[in-house]
Scaffold this motif. Sequence first.
Motif, PDB file in Angstrom:
ATOM      1  N   UNK A   1      15.090 -44.678 -32.426  1.00 32.16           N
ATOM      2  CA  UNK A   1      14.373 -45.677 -31.632  1.00 32.16           C
ATOM      3  C   UNK A   1      14.123 -46.969 -32.406  1.00 32.16           C
ATOM      4  N   UNK A   2      14.469 -46.967 -33.678  1.00 35.61           N
ATOM      5  CA  UNK A   2      14.259 -48.174 -34.487  1.00 35.61           C
ATOM      6  C   UNK A   2      15.552 -48.756 -35.054  1.00 35.61           C
ATOM      7  N   UNK A   3      16.637 -47.981 -35.068  1.00 37.23           N
ATOM      8  CA  UNK A   3      17.874 -48.470 -35.690  1.00 37.23           C
ATOM      9  C   UNK A   3      18.876 -49.028 -34.695  1.00 37.23           C
ATOM     10  N   UNK A   4      18.467 -49.189 -33.433  1.00 36.42           N
ATOM     11  CA  UNK A   4      19.346 -49.769 -32.420  1.00 36.42           C
ATOM     12  C   UNK A   4      20.104 -48.758 -31.595  1.00 36.42           C
ATOM     13  N   UNK A   5      19.998 -47.461 -31.927  1.00 34.58           N
ATOM     14  CA  UNK A   5      20.709 -46.441 -31.153  1.00 34.58           C
ATOM     15  C   UNK A   5      20.167 -46.355 -29.732  1.00 34.58           C
ATOM     16  N   UNK A   6      18.846 -46.371 -29.601  1.00 38.69           N
ATOM     17  CA  UNK A   6      18.187 -46.315 -28.296  1.00 38.69           C
ATOM     18  C   UNK A   6      17.330 -47.568 -28.101  1.00 38.69           C
ATOM     19  N   UNK A   7      17.144 -47.954 -26.842  1.00 38.55           N
ATOM     20  CA  UNK A   7      16.361 -49.150 -26.532  1.00 38.55           C
ATOM     21  C   UNK A   7      14.965 -48.826 -26.009  1.00 38.55           C
ATOM     22  N   UNK A   8      14.585 -47.553 -26.041  1.00 39.08           N
ATOM     23  CA  UNK A   8      13.329 -47.154 -25.400  1.00 39.08           C
ATOM     24  C   UNK A   8      12.106 -47.788 -26.043  1.00 39.08           C
TER      25      UNK A   8
ATOM     26  N   UNK B   1      23.285 -52.150 -37.832  1.00 40.50           N
ATOM     27  CA  UNK B   1      21.831 -52.183 -37.648  1.00 40.50           C
ATOM     28  C   UNK B   1      21.197 -51.036 -38.415  1.00 40.50           C
ATOM     29  N   UNK B   2      19.923 -51.174 -38.714  1.00 35.15           N
ATOM     30  CA  UNK B   2      19.246 -50.087 -39.418  1.00 35.15           C
ATOM     31  C   UNK B   2      17.796 -50.417 -39.712  1.00 35.15           C
ATOM     32  N   UNK B   3      17.102 -49.406 -40.210  1.00 35.11           N
ATOM     33  CA  UNK B   3      15.689 -49.550 -40.569  1.00 35.11           C
ATOM     34  C   UNK B   3      15.593 -50.090 -41.990  1.00 35.11           C
ATOM     35  N   UNK B   4      14.778 -51.111 -42.174  1.00 38.42           N
ATOM     36  CA  UNK B   4      14.605 -51.683 -43.516  1.00 38.42           C
ATOM     37  C   UNK B   4      13.469 -51.001 -44.267  1.00 38.42           C
ATOM     38  N   UNK B   5      12.330 -50.791 -43.602  1.00 34.85           N
ATOM     39  CA  UNK B   5      11.236 -50.065 -44.250  1.00 34.85           C
ATOM     40  C   UNK B   5      10.177 -49.708 -43.216  1.00 34.85           C
ATOM     41  N   UNK B   6       9.281 -48.812 -43.599  1.00 32.54           N
ATOM     42  CA  UNK B   6       8.130 -48.436 -42.789  1.00 32.54           C
ATOM     43  C   UNK B   6       6.878 -48.450 -43.652  1.00 32.54           C
ATOM     44  N   UNK B   7       5.747 -48.733 -43.015  1.00 29.26           N
ATOM     45  CA  UNK B   7       4.440 -48.684 -43.667  1.00 29.26           C
ATOM     46  C   UNK B   7       3.476 -47.971 -42.739  1.00 29.26           C
ATOM     47  N   UNK B   8       2.530 -47.243 -43.307  1.00 36.31           N
ATOM     48  CA  UNK B   8       1.530 -46.565 -42.497  1.00 36.31           C
ATOM     49  C   UNK B   8       0.139 -46.935 -42.995  1.00 36.31           C
ATOM     50  N   UNK B   9      -0.712 -47.317 -42.059  1.00 34.98           N
ATOM     51  CA  UNK B   9      -2.080 -47.740 -42.352  1.00 34.98           C
ATOM     52  C   UNK B   9      -3.044 -46.918 -41.506  1.00 34.98           C
ATOM     53  N   UNK B  10      -4.346 -46.997 -41.751  1.00 31.67           N
ATOM     54  CA  UNK B  10      -5.300 -46.144 -41.026  1.00 31.67           C
ATOM     55  C   UNK B  10      -5.238 -46.256 -39.506  1.00 31.67           C
ATOM     56  N   UNK B  11      -4.833 -47.434 -38.994  1.00 35.43           N
ATOM     57  CA  UNK B  11      -4.816 -47.580 -37.535  1.00 35.43           C
ATOM     58  C   UNK B  11      -3.466 -47.851 -36.933  1.00 35.43           C
ATOM     59  N   UNK B  12      -2.447 -48.023 -37.777  1.00 37.33           N
ATOM     60  CA  UNK B  12      -1.142 -48.384 -37.226  1.00 37.33           C
ATOM     61  C   UNK B  12      -0.014 -48.051 -38.174  1.00 37.33           C
TER      62      UNK B  12
ATOM     63  N   UNK C   1      14.994 -61.299 -25.351  1.00 38.54           N
ATOM     64  CA  UNK C   1      15.138 -62.706 -25.742  1.00 38.54           C
ATOM     65  C   UNK C   1      16.242 -63.401 -24.961  1.00 38.54           C
ATOM     66  N   UNK C   2      16.829 -62.689 -23.980  1.00 33.60           N
ATOM     67  CA  UNK C   2      17.748 -63.341 -23.054  1.00 33.60           C
ATOM     68  C   UNK C   2      19.214 -63.210 -23.362  1.00 33.60           C
ATOM     69  N   UNK C   3      19.583 -62.456 -24.399  1.00 31.91           N
ATOM     70  CA  UNK C   3      21.007 -62.311 -24.713  1.00 31.91           C
ATOM     71  C   UNK C   3      21.684 -61.282 -23.820  1.00 31.91           C
ATOM     72  N   UNK C   4      20.958 -60.240 -23.434  1.00 32.75           N
ATOM     73  CA  UNK C   4      21.516 -59.220 -22.552  1.00 32.75           C
ATOM     74  C   UNK C   4      22.555 -58.337 -23.209  1.00 32.75           C
ATOM     75  N   UNK C   5      22.543 -58.260 -24.533  1.00 32.78           N
ATOM     76  CA  UNK C   5      23.509 -57.427 -25.252  1.00 32.78           C
ATOM     77  C   UNK C   5      22.806 -56.219 -25.859  1.00 32.78           C
ATOM     78  N   UNK C   6      23.583 -55.351 -26.487  1.00 31.43           N
ATOM     79  CA  UNK C   6      23.038 -54.168 -27.155  1.00 31.43           C
ATOM     80  C   UNK C   6      23.300 -54.262 -28.654  1.00 31.43           C
ATOM     81  N   UNK C   7      22.444 -53.608 -29.454  1.00 32.99           N
ATOM     82  CA  UNK C   7      22.688 -53.616 -30.902  1.00 32.99           C
ATOM     83  C   UNK C   7      23.972 -52.867 -31.257  1.00 32.99           C
TER      84      UNK C   7
END
Length: 876
Positions: A185-192, A211-222, A200-206
Motif C-alpha cells: 500500500x506504500x510502494x505503488x503496488x496498490x492505490x488503496x 517505486x518503493x518505500x524510503x523509510x518509516x517512523x513511528x511516534x506515540x500518535x502516528x 494530482x490530475x495525471x491519471x496514471x499508475x505508479x
Amino acid sequence: MILNKTSLIALFILISAISINAQTSKKLPKVAAKKVTVKTPKKAEQDTTKKNTLKDYKSLLKNAKTLNGVFKVHQVETDYYFEIPLKLMDKDFLLVNKISSVPLAINEAGVNKGMNYENKVIRFHPNKLAKTVWVKTIVPQVESPAGDAITQSVKDNFVGSVIETFKIEAYSPDSSAVVIKVNKVFDGTEKSFNDVFTNIGLGTSPKTALSGIEHMKSFPGNVVVRSLLSTSVTEGQSTIAISVAVTTNLLLLPEKPMKPRFSDARVGYFTTPRWYFSDTQQKLETRELITKWKLEPKAADRARYLKGELVEPEKPIVYYVDPSTPRQWVPYIIEGIKDWQEAFEAAGFKNAIQAKEVTDTADFDGDDVRYSMVTYAASPKSNAMGPSVVDPRTGEILESDVIWWHNVMTSLQYWMRVQTGVIDPGARKNNFSVKQMGHAIRFVSSHEIGHTLGLKHNMGASAAYPVDSLRSKTYTAKMGGTAPSIMDYARFNYVAQPEDQVTNITPQIGVYDKYAIAWGYRWLDTEDPRKELEIQKEWIKAHQHDPLYHYGEQQSGLNVVDPRSQSEDLGDNSVKASEYGLKNLQRLVPQILDWAAEPGDSYYQAGKLYMATVWQWNTYADHVMSNIGGYYLESPVAGDGKKTYTPVPKEKQQEALNYLKRELFNLPQWLFNPELLSSTFAIKDTPVGPYEYGPYNLKREQQASLMYNLVNDERLLRLLEMESLHGKDKVYTVSQLLKEIRETIFKQTVSGKSLTLDQRMTQQNYVDALLVSSDKLMEKINKKAIKSLNTVKNNLPELCDLTPRAFQENAAVRGDELRNVYVNAMTRTSDVASAKRGELLKILTLLEKNKTRAGEETQNHYMDLILRIRQSLKIN
C-alpha cells in the motif's frame, strides 16, 4: 509553434483537479470470490491451529529494525511490518497523504511540497477465520443516541467499505497484537492508501519497478511513511518521466472527540457536514460543524476564564517556519502569525498562537502531522494557500499548513506599484527594500494563517469603510488597513491620494477577525453544541446591524451578485472608489518607464507593469458594473428585520452606468500614452514566451470583455427578477439599460457624423456582444452544469488567488460559489431574448437610415454591422 517537454507536461496537468483535503476515496474494495469452509474447533484446538499455520514471531522478525510508537514498525531489509495491537482494531485512524518532493515538470503546474492531496478515515478490522486484517474506510458523518431504536438502522445503513486486506503473518508473543506486511500500500503496488497520480490530475499508475518505500517512523500518535512513486506521462510524441516523493501519515484520532461547534451562515468558517438521527425526530437534523482547533482553558483556570481573565490554553497552536525559507523573510512571516494573538485574546486566551523556527533539522519532518508548517516552495507559481487536516467527526483542526510559493512576491510587487506607488515612494522600483517587501509578506502570512484557523474569505468586509474615510490619515491609523477583515481581498489602499498623506495602506487583522475568532473559539461550559449555538446567536445579534461585523461570502468573479462582496474592491461606493483609483492610475502611466526601466535595462518590466496598469483599470470598471443587476444578499433570521434579497438602488445602478459611459464606451486616451507605447507595448508572459499586445488589439480585448459582461444573460435576468417583484417604476430595468447604451454608443451615428477608429470599435464590440449572447440564448440548458453549480463543497481548502488579473490564465479562477441565485432556466423563453433581439432590430433600423451619411470607413463599418445583424437574425 514548438513546445519543449517541460511546457507540454505543465500544460497537460490539470492543477484544478487537485483535491487537497479530498473527499473519501471512491475505489471499490477488492473482494475475493473464494469459498471458505470453516470448521469450529474447540478453543484449545483454535490456538494450536493458529500457532501451526502462522509464522513464528521471532523467526519472522529476527533481523528486524524495530521502532516503537502508536504501534511497532518492523523493517526486515526491504520489507515493512506493522504490529497492530488488538486494542487498536476498529479504532479511527486518519490517513493523510502529502507531497514531499516533485520534479520540475509538475512544479511548473503548481504541484509542490507540502500539499495535502488525499485524506480518509480508516479502521483496521481483524478477520480471524481468514487470518487477515481488513481495512475499512468510513465517512463519519452520522450520529445517533446509543439507546434509540433507529441507531441499529444507522449502523446498518452507514457501514464502512473494505478497501484493503492484509494477511496476518504472525501474532505477538503474548497474542495481544497481529503482524502484517504493508509494502503493497506504500510502494505503488496498490492505490488503496495512496493514489497520488490520480489526485494530482495525471491519471496514471505508479511503475512498481521504479517505486518503493524510503523509510518509516513511528511516534506515540502516528506513523509516518515516505515513499518514492514513479510514473510517466505521454503527450503527443513526448514521454516525460515523473517521480514524486509522498509522505503518508497514519494518525490515531482522539478516543474522546472534540466537542463540535455548529456553524451559522452569518460568520465565515469552513465547515464539515454532520447528520443527527434520533427516535424523537420528524425529520433528519443536518448541521455543519465549523473547522477549528481544540482550544480550551486548563481545568485549573476555567473559573478564572469564565470570569473574563485571560488564561493560557491547555494546548496552544504552534506553527513552524520551513528552514528553507530565505532568512530575511522569516521574521515577517512570524509576525504575520503572531498578529492573530490579539484576536485570540478576544476569545479569552493569551499565548494561544505561537510561531517557531526549526532549530534541530535532523529529526524534523515538515510532512509529519505533528507539526503545522509554513512550507516554502521554490516554484514559479505566484500564490499561497492555507489548507488544514481536519477530524471529520468533529471539525477539529489537527494540523495546518501554509503553502508559500516563492514567486508570490512578484504579485505583491505589482499590486503595490500599481495601487500605491503614487503615494508610497518605496513602491516604485522593480526591487523593493527588505522592509517594504517584508511588510507585504507579513500581510499575506496573516491572511493565510487565518485560513488555517478555519476562517473563509470575507469579501464583504471592505464595504464597511466609507470611501472618503480611506483618504483620512487618522481614520486609517485608528481602524487599521483597508477593511475590518484581513480575510477580504482588500489589497492595498488605491483610494488615498498623494495629498492625503495616508501611510496605513496595507490590510491588517481587524474588527471582524477578532469577532469571528471569539465567536468560534470562546470556550463555553457546556457539552451541548445546540446550547452553545443559542449563545453564539446572541453574540451575532449584538452586532447584526453594524457593517463592521458583516460577512459577505466569496462569489465567482464571473458572476458577482452582491457588489459589496467583490475581490480587490475598497469602500462602500465602488463608483467613487474607482474614480479615485483612476486619478492615481493617470498619475502612474507617465511614470512607468522611470519606475520599471533602469538605465541599461530593456523595457520588458515596463511592459509588464503597463499590462498590470491596464488590468487595474479593467478591475475598477468591473467593480462598478457589478452594481447593475446586483442584489444585496443577507442571511437573515426571523426577527432581525433584514431582507435576504434587496436590489441595488435604482439611482446607484444609474450612477454605475454613467461611470461606464465615461470610461468604457469612450476608452481613456491617457491609458494609451503614445510616449509609453513608443517604447513598449503591454506584455504578458505565456508558456511560449512573452506576448506583446498591440494597443488597438488591447483596446478591443478589454472593451469587448467588459461589454459582453455588461449585457450577459445573468445580469439582465436578475434585473427582470426584481422588476417582476417590485414593478418597473421602482427598479432599474433591462429596457432602460439597453436604451441608454444604444443612445450613447450610436450618438454620432444619429447625428450623421463620421466615426473614429475607436468609435467604430465600440459599436462593433457592442453589436458583437448582443449577437453572440443572442445566439447562445437558443442553446439547450446544460443540466449537468447546473447540478455542478449547486453542489456545495465546503471541505475544499481556500486556494487564494494572489495573481494579479493582468497575469492570470484565461480560465476562470475558482471561487467558492457557495451562494448561487439561480435565474437562468429556459433563458430562451425569457424577456432577455426579446429585449436583445429588439435592440438589434433598433440598431439595424438606425444603421440602414444612416448608412450613406458619413465617410467611406464609416459606411463600410455600417454595412458590415448591417450584414452581421441580418445574418444572425436570418433577415433576407
